[in-house]
Design a protein around this motif. Sequence first.
Motif, mmCIF file in Angstrom:
data_model
loop_
_atom_site.group_PDB
_atom_site.id
_atom_site.type_symbol
_atom_site.label_atom_id
_atom_site.label_comp_id
_atom_site.label_asym_id
_atom_site.label_seq_id
_atom_site.Cartn_x
_atom_site.Cartn_y
_atom_site.Cartn_z
ATOM 1 N N SER A 191 0.924 -12.691 2.453
ATOM 2 C CA SER A 191 -0.316 -12.530 2.377
ATOM 3 C C SER A 191 -0.925 -11.898 3.151
ATOM 4 O O SER A 191 -0.709 -11.049 3.948
ATOM 5 N N ASN A 192 -1.970 -12.397 4.044
ATOM 6 C CA ASN A 192 -2.848 -11.935 4.994
ATOM 7 C C ASN A 192 -1.971 -11.857 6.284
ATOM 8 O O ASN A 192 -2.479 -10.963 7.178
ATOM 9 N N ALA A 193 -0.871 -12.553 6.674
ATOM 10 C CA ALA A 193 -0.023 -12.020 7.599
ATOM 11 C C ALA A 193 0.514 -10.952 7.482
ATOM 12 O O ALA A 193 0.558 -10.061 8.310
ATOM 13 N N THR A 194 1.082 -10.262 6.230
ATOM 14 C CA THR A 194 1.279 -9.083 6.062
ATOM 15 C C THR A 194 0.227 -8.070 6.310
ATOM 16 O O THR A 194 0.378 -7.096 6.768
ATOM 17 N N ALA B 243 0.158 -4.867 8.918
ATOM 18 C CA ALA B 243 -0.415 -3.363 8.566
ATOM 19 C C ALA B 243 -1.528 -2.966 9.053
ATOM 20 O O ALA B 243 -1.497 -1.971 9.493
ATOM 21 N N ILE B 244 -2.652 -3.917 9.349
ATOM 22 C CA ILE B 244 -3.583 -3.263 10.011
ATOM 23 C C ILE B 244 -3.220 -2.783 11.419
ATOM 24 O O ILE B 244 -3.724 -1.681 11.909
ATOM 25 N N PHE B 245 -2.524 -3.596 12.351
ATOM 26 C CA PHE B 245 -2.091 -3.283 13.646
ATOM 27 C C PHE B 245 -1.447 -2.110 13.727
ATOM 28 O O PHE B 245 -1.414 -1.092 14.389
ATOM 29 N N GLN B 246 -0.469 -1.725 12.509
ATOM 30 C CA GLN B 246 0.417 -0.566 12.626
ATOM 31 C C GLN B 246 -0.409 0.694 12.034
ATOM 32 O O GLN B 246 -0.129 1.471 12.667
ATOM 33 N N ASP B 247 -1.232 0.377 11.200
ATOM 34 C CA ASP B 247 -1.897 1.658 10.745
ATOM 35 C C ASP B 247 -3.025 2.037 11.536
ATOM 36 O O ASP B 247 -3.108 3.390 11.670
ATOM 37 N N MET C 24 4.028 -7.092 0.287
ATOM 38 C CA MET C 24 3.630 -5.654 0.201
ATOM 39 C C MET C 24 2.421 -5.567 1.182
ATOM 40 O O MET C 24 1.336 -6.273 0.896
ATOM 41 N N ALA C 25 2.402 -4.222 1.833
ATOM 42 C CA ALA C 25 0.973 -3.998 2.487
ATOM 43 C C ALA C 25 0.032 -3.183 1.511
ATOM 44 O O ALA C 25 -0.993 -3.326 1.420
ATOM 45 N N THR C 26 0.667 -2.321 0.685
ATOM 46 C CA THR C 26 0.118 -1.771 -0.567
ATOM 47 C C THR C 26 0.574 -2.438 -1.581
ATOM 48 O O THR C 26 1.615 -2.355 -2.128
ATOM 49 N N THR C 27 -0.567 -3.242 -2.548
ATOM 50 C CA THR C 27 0.027 -4.199 -3.442
ATOM 51 C C THR C 27 -0.661 -4.179 -4.774
ATOM 52 O O THR C 27 -2.124 -3.909 -4.648
ATOM 53 N N TYR C 28 -0.297 -4.518 -5.901
ATOM 54 C CA TYR C 28 -1.080 -5.276 -7.117
ATOM 55 C C TYR C 28 -1.466 -6.731 -6.584
ATOM 56 O O TYR C 28 -0.539 -7.524 -6.801
ATOM 57 N N GLY C 29 -2.803 -6.966 -6.552
ATOM 58 C CA GLY C 29 -3.235 -8.328 -6.319
ATOM 59 C C GLY C 29 -4.634 -8.558 -6.628
ATOM 60 O O GLY C 29 -4.957 -8.372 -7.741
ATOM 61 N N ALA C 30 -5.191 -9.559 -5.862
ATOM 62 C CA ALA C 30 -6.366 -10.252 -6.084
ATOM 63 C C ALA C 30 -6.294 -10.835 -7.573
ATOM 64 O O ALA C 30 -6.862 -10.386 -8.655
ATOM 65 N N MET C 31 -5.650 -11.929 -7.480
ATOM 66 C CA MET C 31 -5.103 -12.470 -8.755
ATOM 67 C C MET C 31 -6.271 -13.036 -9.334
ATOM 68 O O MET C 31 -7.394 -13.649 -8.647
ATOM 69 N N GLU C 32 -6.476 -12.971 -10.796
ATOM 70 C CA GLU C 32 -7.305 -13.712 -11.517
ATOM 71 C C GLU C 32 -6.505 -14.570 -12.588
ATOM 72 O O GLU C 32 -5.247 -14.485 -12.410
ATOM 73 N N ARG D 292 -3.353 -0.105 1.557
ATOM 74 C CA ARG D 292 -3.259 -0.458 2.990
ATOM 75 C C ARG D 292 -3.969 0.465 3.767
ATOM 76 O O ARG D 292 -4.558 1.743 3.162
ATOM 77 N N PRO D 293 -4.500 0.170 4.854
ATOM 78 C CA PRO D 293 -5.392 0.747 5.752
ATOM 79 C C PRO D 293 -4.904 2.251 5.994
ATOM 80 O O PRO D 293 -5.874 3.350 6.023
ATOM 81 N N SER D 294 -3.717 2.732 5.963
ATOM 82 C CA SER D 294 -3.436 4.141 5.977
ATOM 83 C C SER D 294 -3.710 5.236 5.094
ATOM 84 O O SER D 294 -3.410 6.123 5.203
ATOM 85 N N GLY D 295 -3.838 4.446 3.952
ATOM 86 C CA GLY D 295 -4.252 5.068 2.551
ATOM 87 C C GLY D 295 -3.057 5.520 1.877
ATOM 88 O O GLY D 295 -2.907 6.014 0.876
ATOM 89 N N ASP D 296 -1.872 4.832 2.351
ATOM 90 C CA ASP D 296 -0.470 5.140 1.307
ATOM 91 C C ASP D 296 -0.509 4.397 0.251
ATOM 92 O O ASP D 296 -0.563 2.964 0.126
ATOM 93 N N PRO D 297 -0.577 4.931 -1.085
ATOM 94 C CA PRO D 297 -0.674 4.122 -2.043
ATOM 95 C C PRO D 297 0.658 3.639 -2.674
ATOM 96 O O PRO D 297 0.680 2.787 -3.876
ATOM 97 N N VAL D 298 1.887 3.789 -2.165
ATOM 98 C CA VAL D 298 2.983 3.420 -2.546
ATOM 99 C C VAL D 298 3.137 1.854 -2.011
ATOM 100 O O VAL D 298 3.140 1.546 -0.960
ATOM 101 N N SER D 299 3.541 1.123 -3.046
ATOM 102 C CA SER D 299 3.770 -0.479 -2.887
ATOM 103 C C SER D 299 5.080 -0.469 -1.895
ATOM 104 O O SER D 299 6.109 0.087 -2.409
#
Length: 492
Positions: free
Chosen positions: A400-403, A407-411, A425-433, A453-460
């Motif tokens: 979750s937010n640890a990942t 990712a923020i530190f890395q990107d 995943m850093a880029t993910t399908y999320g925000a569950m409803e 993710r912050p880098s803009g990479d769309p690949v999960s």
Amino acid sequence: MEFTMKPFILTLLSATLLAALQPASSASTGDWQASIAPETAQTELQTLYNGLRAAHYDVFAHRSEDEYDTRFDTLYASLKQPLSRFELAIELQKFTAFGNVAHARIDFPGEVYEAFRAAGGRSFPLYLRFVDGHAFIAENYSGVSELSVGDEIISIDGISMTDWLQRTAAHVSADTSYMAGALLEFSFARYLWVELGERDSFQLRLKRDGLISDPLTIPARTRAEMQAVSANAPQVFALDAATREATMLTDEIAYLRPGPFYNFEDPDNVWDPTAFIRFVDTSFETFFSEDAETLIIDLRDNPGGDNSFSDPIIAWIADEPFRFASKFLIRSSDEAATSNQRRLEASNDPTGGVSALLARAFAATPRGETFEFEIPWVQPRHDKRFEGEVYILVNRHSYSNATTTAAIFQDYGWGIIAGEKTSDMATTYGAMESFTLPETGLVVGFPKAHIIRPSGDPVSDCVTPDLFIPTPIVPSGEDVVLNSLVSVISDM
């Protein structure tokens, strides 16, 4: 510096985070042994598939429509006999998990397994570690001395571990086999119970030092029996996910283990970061007074939480504004809008907060189309910040937010990621409803968003370390991974 940002990720990702705080169980209520007629089961399956197709950000992200349609047809045709509500929940979750998206799931009815264990039910007495498709004994509560931690299990009851991994992983919503293996490290025994029922014993074949053993029978164990074995076992190092620690490891190296990014110490105010921020600020002031040159932030086995907890840590290091995602894309659906409306109606915020903004966006966006939700920027500290080298320790159980924090530190280039790859995943399908199946009351979670993710990479993908330090399968009396990182830093 005082942080007053409301929990933004919490509102957007609330279903995911709340699920992470609960023991493994379903949000659904009702009699799990109630009989479900075949026609009702088929109707619920159809409703489930229709709902996923309408509400999931991309139900066909990892499976083609043809593959999913074939799976639907096969399951639909198999529902010819009455099932218990528990049995149907298992089948519908396996159908949901077929899409290989972690945030699409029907939670396991944990109260059924808990009742079985509490009543003295016997279960598989080993915890496993999965590495590249191989299963190793990580914890042995069988009481059988012929087993050793680190032994590879080749088969159980004559069935290969490759097959068992496939069968048990089918129950788990996971984007990758690596994630499935990480989740099964906690849940393999219960899914083996689902597959086999209660057993008196299990026959294993093991591999040690390249040699495969003769069949070895181990007993299934009750919870009390496993606890008795544990009480007599030698003490080894184990990470404590609840630990909050700040200390100097050497004269130059500071260490911060922030613990979960929520207020577990006060369950009535679980999302209040006030005390946590005091802990963080005091920690950094101590690091400054000790003239720390390097900082290790340990996010291993961190379940995650909300950015109102993690952002204050990042702000001590950041040199520019930051945010957890470069894009937050949301699919408009009746299911997501209804779920958001329930949260809005339950809110004590007179403005409605983020939920009110989402409600307006859902109203303005035709169903099936997507809209971009603007993520606010977080400002760095302007009075004082840590300017030394920063290392972020992660492992396969940084969720979750640890990942997201890693990712923020890395990107942004503010830290070196060390340890092993995250399974989340850093880029993910999320925000569950969620939506509820009308006949059985089963609650279906789905991802409404594609979070980039912050880098803009769309690949999960996971967060991959810059400095790989493997987690040993066989534990020792010390923190081997942390000690290895300290040695690397000290030798520079």
